[in-house]
Design a protein around this motif. Structure first.
Motif, mmCIF file in Angstrom:
data_model
loop_
_atom_site.group_PDB
_atom_site.id
_atom_site.type_symbol
_atom_site.label_atom_id
_atom_site.label_comp_id
_atom_site.label_asym_id
_atom_site.label_seq_id
_atom_site.Cartn_x
_atom_site.Cartn_y
_atom_site.Cartn_z
ATOM 1 N N ASP A 51 13.057 13.013 -56.238
ATOM 2 C CA ASP A 51 13.393 13.439 -55.668
ATOM 3 C C ASP A 51 13.688 14.947 -55.285
ATOM 4 O O ASP A 51 14.290 15.835 -54.638
ATOM 5 N N LYS A 52 12.845 14.881 -54.800
ATOM 6 C CA LYS A 52 11.817 16.027 -53.426
ATOM 7 C C LYS A 52 11.751 15.922 -52.489
ATOM 8 O O LYS A 52 11.212 14.383 -51.971
ATOM 9 N N GLU A 53 11.892 16.543 -51.469
ATOM 10 C CA GLU A 53 11.594 16.216 -50.283
ATOM 11 C C GLU A 53 10.028 16.612 -49.669
ATOM 12 O O GLU A 53 9.328 17.637 -50.571
#
Length: 273
Positions: A51-53
């Protein structure tokens, strides 16, 4: 008396060298942490998870989610400041290794010093307040502002071309194993030498590919006069999965970035600083 002065001068040089060595090696460790985390995040993206860039902000958020996360982030920030000081010393006094005092090398060190100062500011800003805009948003915002300047289209195009060319140079230098000239591995085994070669080549090729692609997108944004075409690190990495090779190219690049982080740690051990 003259002997005393010479002795004090030698001690000063020795202390200066020690400070520079500590700063350089600490900076390389912190740099490697960021690249390794970005590579891991990019692997997750390739497989549709996470869920992280896959950029610096995502890497810092990954650290923040760990026990003592805030301490880790501040430690990385201090490490990046050490990188700034090391590159500044190279710009002022010249770099270690062959022809380290050439004007071109001093200029390159000064440019790296400015770049890492910006990175350090962003790390400390994250540590102090958390969050902040993503690298993709920052890239589009900066491109938009630059395009609004007089001759902004040419300026953005020149920056994009410069980053793309830098990517090609990084990849070529990695393939040629130019990093060997900065290493002091006289007492190391052949196995360690081969391992460092592998990390340097694969990591450098991946890093060069990312720089070249990011620069190409900025150049395209200038040609189209559309800041929306510029991409930060996360969007640039995701673009690799849109090629005919699909997500597997992104996996290869992501693994390469992780290996580049390990290469930074190897450089922290064996590089002449």
């Amino acid at each position: 008396m003259s002997g005393e002065v010479a002795s004090r001068g030698a001690r000063t040089v020795s202390r200066g060298g020690t400070v520079r060595e500590v700063a350089g090696r600490s900076g390389l460790v912190a740099h490697g942490v960021l690249y390794a985390l970005i590579g891991v995040l990019a692997v997750r993206v390739a497989f549709g998870g996470g869920d992280k860039e896959a950029d610096r902000q995502g890497a810092l958020q990954e650290l923040a989610d760990k026990p003592l996360g805030s301490v880790l982030i501040w430690a990385v920030g201090v490490g990046v400041v050490c990188m700034v000081l090391w590159r500044l010393s190279e710009a002022v006094f010249g770099a270690a290794g062959p022809k380290g005092d050439r004007p071109t090398k001093r200029l390159a060190a000064a440019a790296r010093c400015v770049f890492y100062a910006v990175v350090a500011f962003s790390v400390f800003a994250f540590a102090a307040g958390g969050g902040g805009s993503s690298g993709d948003e920052q890239s589009r915002d900066m491109t938009s502002k630059a395009l609004g300047l007089p001759a902004g289209q040419w300026l953005v195009g020149a920056v994009g071309l410069g980053i793309a060319v830098a990517g090609v140079v990084i990849a070529v230098q990695a393939a040629r194993r130019d990093f060997r000239e900065h290493l002091a591995m006289g007492g190391s085994s052949q196995g360690w030498r081969k391992a460092v070669d592998f990390l340097g080549v694969t990591g450098g090729l991946a890093r060069g590919a990312v720089f070249a692609a990011a620069g190409g997108f900025i150049l395209y944004a200038a040609v189209r006069y559309d800041p929306g075409q510029a991409k930060g690190l996360d969007d640039t990495l995701r673009s690799f999965s849109l090629t005919p090779a699909g997500p597997w190219l992104l996996v290869a690049v992501a693994v390469g970035l992780t290996l580049y982080g390990a290469f930074d740690w190897a450089m922290a051990r064996w590089r002449e600083v």
